[in-house]
Each structure stands twice: as structure tokens, then as C-alpha cells.
Design a protein around this motif. Structure first.
Motif, mmCIF file in Angstrom:
data_model
loop_
_atom_site.group_PDB
_atom_site.id
_atom_site.type_symbol
_atom_site.label_atom_id
_atom_site.label_comp_id
_atom_site.label_asym_id
_atom_site.label_seq_id
_atom_site.Cartn_x
_atom_site.Cartn_y
_atom_site.Cartn_z
ATOM 1 N N THR A 1 0.806 -1.214 0.000
ATOM 2 C CA THR A 1 0.000 0.000 0.000
ATOM 3 C C THR A 1 0.840 1.265 0.000
ATOM 4 O OG1 THR A 1 -0.140 -0.093 2.418
ATOM 5 C CG2 THR A 1 -1.913 -1.142 1.169
ATOM 6 N N LEU A 2 2.058 1.180 0.484
ATOM 7 C CA LEU A 2 2.901 2.371 0.531
ATOM 8 C C LEU A 2 3.671 2.530 -0.775
ATOM 9 C CD1 LEU A 2 4.484 2.435 4.108
ATOM 10 C CD2 LEU A 2 2.721 3.945 3.187
ATOM 11 N N PRO A 3 3.494 3.609 -1.498
ATOM 12 C CA PRO A 3 4.266 3.804 -2.731
ATOM 13 C C PRO A 3 5.709 4.141 -2.402
ATOM 14 C CG PRO A 3 2.968 5.757 -2.242
ATOM 15 C CD PRO A 3 2.568 4.716 -1.231
ATOM 16 N N PRO A 4 6.640 3.777 -3.257
ATOM 17 C CA PRO A 4 8.041 4.121 -3.001
ATOM 18 C C PRO A 4 8.260 5.624 -3.109
ATOM 19 C CG PRO A 4 7.787 3.185 -5.187
ATOM 20 C CD PRO A 4 6.469 3.038 -4.505
ATOM 21 N N SER A 5 9.225 6.118 -2.377
ATOM 22 C CA SER A 5 9.548 7.541 -2.446
ATOM 23 C C SER A 5 10.230 7.837 -3.773
ATOM 24 C CB SER A 5 10.487 7.912 -1.300
ATOM 25 O OG SER A 5 11.757 7.299 -1.493
ATOM 26 N N PRO A 6 10.244 9.103 -4.213
ATOM 27 C CA PRO A 6 10.922 9.444 -5.474
ATOM 28 C C PRO A 6 12.368 8.984 -5.517
ATOM 29 C CG PRO A 6 9.558 11.268 -4.756
ATOM 30 C CD PRO A 6 9.542 10.265 -3.636
ATOM 31 N N GLU A 7 13.085 9.105 -4.407
ATOM 32 C CA GLU A 7 14.484 8.687 -4.391
ATOM 33 C C GLU A 7 14.614 7.188 -4.586
ATOM 34 O OE1 GLU A 7 18.605 9.409 -1.842
ATOM 35 O OE2 GLU A 7 16.704 10.208 -1.133
ATOM 36 N N LYS A 8 13.680 6.414 -4.030
ATOM 37 C CA LYS A 8 13.726 4.967 -4.210
ATOM 38 C C LYS A 8 13.376 4.586 -5.641
ATOM 39 C CE LYS A 8 12.742 3.901 0.613
ATOM 40 N NZ LYS A 8 11.696 3.548 1.585
ATOM 41 N N ILE A 9 12.426 5.315 -6.232
ATOM 42 C CA ILE A 9 12.041 5.033 -7.614
ATOM 43 C C ILE A 9 13.242 5.148 -8.533
ATOM 44 C CG2 ILE A 9 10.748 5.980 -9.581
ATOM 45 C CD1 ILE A 9 8.462 6.539 -7.667
ATOM 46 N N LEU A 10 14.122 6.106 -8.264
ATOM 47 C CA LEU A 10 15.306 6.294 -9.107
ATOM 48 C C LEU A 10 16.201 5.069 -9.110
ATOM 49 C CD1 LEU A 10 16.338 9.954 -8.177
ATOM 50 C CD2 LEU A 10 15.211 9.182 -10.266
ATOM 51 N N ASN A 11 16.135 4.267 -8.043
ATOM 52 C CA ASN A 11 17.015 3.113 -7.921
ATOM 53 C C ASN A 11 16.312 1.795 -8.190
ATOM 54 O OD1 ASN A 11 19.697 4.218 -7.025
ATOM 55 N ND2 ASN A 11 18.375 5.163 -5.489
ATOM 56 N N ILE A 12 15.155 1.868 -8.850
ATOM 57 C CA ILE A 12 14.416 0.674 -9.223
ATOM 58 C C ILE A 12 14.453 0.552 -10.743
ATOM 59 C CG2 ILE A 12 12.198 -0.527 -9.083
ATOM 60 C CD1 ILE A 12 11.486 1.257 -6.723
ATOM 61 N N SER A 13 14.524 -0.665 -11.238
ATOM 62 C CA SER A 13 14.492 -0.856 -12.687
ATOM 63 C C SER A 13 13.106 -0.519 -13.224
ATOM 64 C CB SER A 13 14.849 -2.297 -13.051
ATOM 65 O OG SER A 13 13.859 -3.188 -12.580
ATOM 66 N N VAL A 14 13.049 -0.077 -14.467
ATOM 67 C CA VAL A 14 11.779 0.318 -15.075
ATOM 68 C C VAL A 14 10.796 -0.848 -15.101
ATOM 69 C CG1 VAL A 14 10.674 1.105 -17.199
ATOM 70 C CG2 VAL A 14 12.806 2.160 -16.444
ATOM 71 N N SER A 15 11.282 -2.064 -15.403
ATOM 72 C CA SER A 15 10.379 -3.214 -15.480
ATOM 73 C C SER A 15 9.719 -3.488 -14.137
ATOM 74 C CB SER A 15 11.145 -4.450 -15.948
ATOM 75 O OG SER A 15 12.200 -4.762 -15.059
ATOM 76 N N THR A 16 10.412 -3.171 -13.039
ATOM 77 C CA THR A 16 9.845 -3.374 -11.712
ATOM 78 C C THR A 16 8.712 -2.398 -11.447
ATOM 79 O OG1 THR A 16 12.041 -4.044 -10.948
ATOM 80 C CG2 THR A 16 10.402 -3.567 -9.262
ATOM 81 N N LEU A 17 8.792 -1.225 -12.040
ATOM 82 C CA LEU A 17 7.791 -0.189 -11.799
ATOM 83 C C LEU A 17 6.549 -0.359 -12.661
ATOM 84 C CD1 LEU A 17 10.179 2.891 -11.643
ATOM 85 C CD2 LEU A 17 8.943 1.878 -9.727
ATOM 86 N N ILE A 18 6.655 -1.117 -13.764
ATOM 87 C CA ILE A 18 5.513 -1.287 -14.658
ATOM 88 C C ILE A 18 4.657 -2.447 -14.161
ATOM 89 C CG2 ILE A 18 4.789 -1.831 -17.014
ATOM 90 C CD1 ILE A 18 7.335 -0.543 -18.016
ATOM 91 N N PRO A 19 3.394 -2.191 -13.806
ATOM 92 C CA PRO A 19 2.531 -3.275 -13.311
ATOM 93 C C PRO A 19 2.380 -4.397 -14.337
ATOM 94 C CG PRO A 19 1.532 -1.109 -12.926
ATOM 95 C CD PRO A 19 2.725 -0.893 -13.825
ATOM 96 N N ASN A 20 2.455 -5.638 -13.833
ATOM 97 C CA ASN A 20 2.221 -6.832 -14.661
ATOM 98 C C ASN A 20 3.212 -6.960 -15.823
ATOM 99 O OD1 ASN A 20 -0.155 -7.414 -13.093
ATOM 100 N ND2 ASN A 20 -1.247 -5.886 -14.314
ATOM 101 N N PHE A 21 4.405 -6.375 -15.667
ATOM 102 C CA PHE A 21 5.398 -6.479 -16.727
ATOM 103 C C PHE A 21 5.870 -7.929 -16.825
ATOM 104 C CE2 PHE A 21 9.674 -6.476 -18.464
ATOM 105 C CZ PHE A 21 9.571 -5.591 -19.531
ATOM 106 N N ALA A 22 5.920 -8.459 -18.031
ATOM 107 C CA ALA A 22 6.362 -9.839 -18.245
ATOM 108 C C ALA A 22 7.367 -9.877 -19.384
ATOM 109 C CB ALA A 22 5.174 -10.736 -18.570
ATOM 110 N N TYR A 23 8.522 -10.452 -19.122
ATOM 111 C CA TYR A 23 9.543 -10.571 -20.156
ATOM 112 C C TYR A 23 9.114 -11.574 -21.212
ATOM 113 C CZ TYR A 23 12.967 -7.973 -17.420
ATOM 114 O OH TYR A 23 13.627 -6.994 -16.739
ATOM 115 N N HIS A 24 9.449 -11.271 -22.451
ATOM 116 C CA HIS A 24 9.280 -12.225 -23.545
ATOM 117 C C HIS A 24 10.467 -13.181 -23.469
ATOM 118 C CE1 HIS A 24 7.988 -13.636 -27.493
ATOM 119 N NE2 HIS A 24 9.245 -13.641 -27.854
#
Length: 259
Positions: A194-217
Motif C-alpha cells: 500500500t505504501l508507494p516508493p519515495s521518489p528517491e527509491k524510484i530512481l534506484n528501481i528498474s523500469v520493469s519493476t515499476l511497470i505493473p504486470n510487466f512480463a519478459y518475452h
């Protein structure tokens, strides 16, 4: 009425243009001219600057900044911003400084990078050379660049698109666990969800982690489906090739059997 869906091209390139304009304003005082931002899958590079690459009606020439989308899914958000500003510094130098020939990263370029809070480094880590042909950089924690990135995230900027057809990384490469341990606390699953990551934490997360339901081909799985394994029934030699091949073992004079 269903909500209007943004066209993928407009949204994807719009995110890049928004970031370009933001850094132009916050770091370069809006001195940089507009350029054409493209995505290019150039091997072994996250981006490049190409001066006066494009022409508009033969009357106006503009620069190109190319970014490699193959890195977007697995790289941290801040690394994408680093690449963009790295190339913007090349653009700045072409307009207002003295660039070296052949894409060499000279001292003038290095000084500009460092003034923003990005330390040039041939290794991408402390101790690397600050000038050279191939050059990376790392973030100075107290520099303007990092704070500007945080403010960009706070403004609502986010990446919603990432290339799925790339190699899936190991789980350890997806996150910076030290910066996410309070977000991903297994003892508090409800709180972490329920708690969204802070802006500083978002900078250190990969884009695929931030996209809901992201699935690699699964590239390797698809490649394996294109190959069939054949075995000699006598000597057990194995070969791989397209489906429905009729091939014979030269040693045993036996037809290979598809597995």
C-alpha cells in the motif's frame, strides 16, 4: 465512455521529451536547442549524440540524441536519466564549447558533467579516468543532478513502456535491495503493497519493476522452439537444426532421430 488511450508512440517519446525539457530547464537554463530524440539498439551503448544529423525541409538542421531501449527494462531509472544528461552535455558542448573530434570526451565536457553532479569515469566507478574515448559516469550524491531527478519524479514523470524482448535479468539485478528493504519488507506484506516508493527509491528501481504486470518475452524459450534436437541411435551423437530434417550419421550410416 471508455477513457481515451494514448497512442504508444506519443506516450513513449513524450516521456523522453518531457525529461529532456526538464533537464534543459533545470541544469542548462534552457540553453539547449530542441533536438530529435530517437531510440536505437546500438550494441554496447546506452546512448549517443550525433550533431546536425537531421534536416527539416532542407532549411533547418537539428541534432540527434539516441537512447537504447534494450537497456530500459533492466536499468535503474536514474541510469536512464544519466544517459540522457550525458548526451545533453555533448549537445551543449557542440553548441557552446569545443568538442574533440571522433566523440572523444575531453576535459571541457568532463567539467560540465561534474558541475551537474555526474562524475565522469572510464569504469563508471570512483577512480576511473575522467576523459577518454569511451566514458561512463556515476552520480555524486550531493550534486544537482540527483536532486533534479528527484524533483522530476515528484512532478509526476514515469516510464510506462519497456522492451519485453530482452534477456531476463537475475532477480538481484532488478532492485537495489538496500534502498527498498523498508518497501519490500516480507514481514509487512500489506504495508509494502500500500505504501508507494519515495521518489528517491524510484530512481534506484528498474523500469520493469515499476511497470505493473510487466512480463519478459522469453527469448531463449522461443529460440529453443525453433531448433530440433536429433540423435544418432548408434553412437548417440547429437545435432540441432530446423524441424523435419533428414540427416544421416557419417560414422554409423544411420538416420538421426528427432527428440
Amino acid at each position: 465512455m471508455e477513457p481515451k488511450i494514448t497512442k504508444p508512440t506519443h506516450e513513449f517519446y513524450g516521456q523522453l521529451q518531457q525529461a529532456y525539457d526538464w533537464f534543459n530547464r533545470e541544469l542548462f537554463n534552457n540553453a539547449l536547442p530542441s533536438c530529435l530524440i530517437t531510440v536505437q539498439r546500438e550494441r554496447n551503448t546506452m546512448g549517443y549524440f550525433s550533431p546536425l544529423r537531421w534536416s527539416h525541409g532542407g532549411k533547418k538542421d537539428v541534432h540527434e540524441i539516441a537512447l537504447n531501449p534494450a537497456y530500459f527494462a533492466n536499468k535503474k531509472v536514474i541510469e536512464i536519466f544519466q544517459t540522457l544528461v550525458h548526451e545533453q552535455c555533448h549537445l551543449w558542448q557542440h553548441e557552446f564549447g569545443s568538442p574533440s573530434r571522433g566523440g572523444y570526451h575531453n576535459q571541457e565536457w568532463a567539467n560540465k558533467m561534474e558541475s551537474f553532479g555526474l562524475m565522469p569515469s572510464s569504469t563508471g566507478t570512483p577512480g576511473g579516468k575522467k576523459t577518454g574515448q569511451s566514458m561512463s559516469d556515476y552520480v555524486i550524491e550531493t550534486g544537482r543532478f540527483k536532486q533534479t531527478c528527484i524533483e522530476l519524479i515528484q512532478s509526476g514523470h514515469e516510464f510506462r513502456w519497456a522492451d519485453r524482448r530482452i534477456s531476463k535479468p537475475s532477480i538481484n539485478n532488478l532492485f537495489d535491495f538496500s534502498s527498498l528493504r523498508d518497501l519490500l519488507d516480507p514481514c509487512q506484506p500489506t504495508l509494502s503493497q500500500t505504501l508507494p516508493p519515495s521518489p528517491e527509491k524510484i530512481l534506484n528501481i528498474s523500469v520493469s519493476t515499476l511497470i505493473p504486470n510487466f512480463a519478459y518475452h522469453d527469448i531463449q524459450h522461443q529460440l529453443n522452439k525453433l531448433k530440433t534436437k536429433y540423435s544418432c541411435p548408434i553412437c548417440k551423437t547429437n545435432v540441432w537444426g530446423r524441424a523435419n530434417l533428414r540427416i544421416r550419421c557419417e560414422e554409423c550410416s544411420e538416420l538421426f532421430i528427432a527428440n
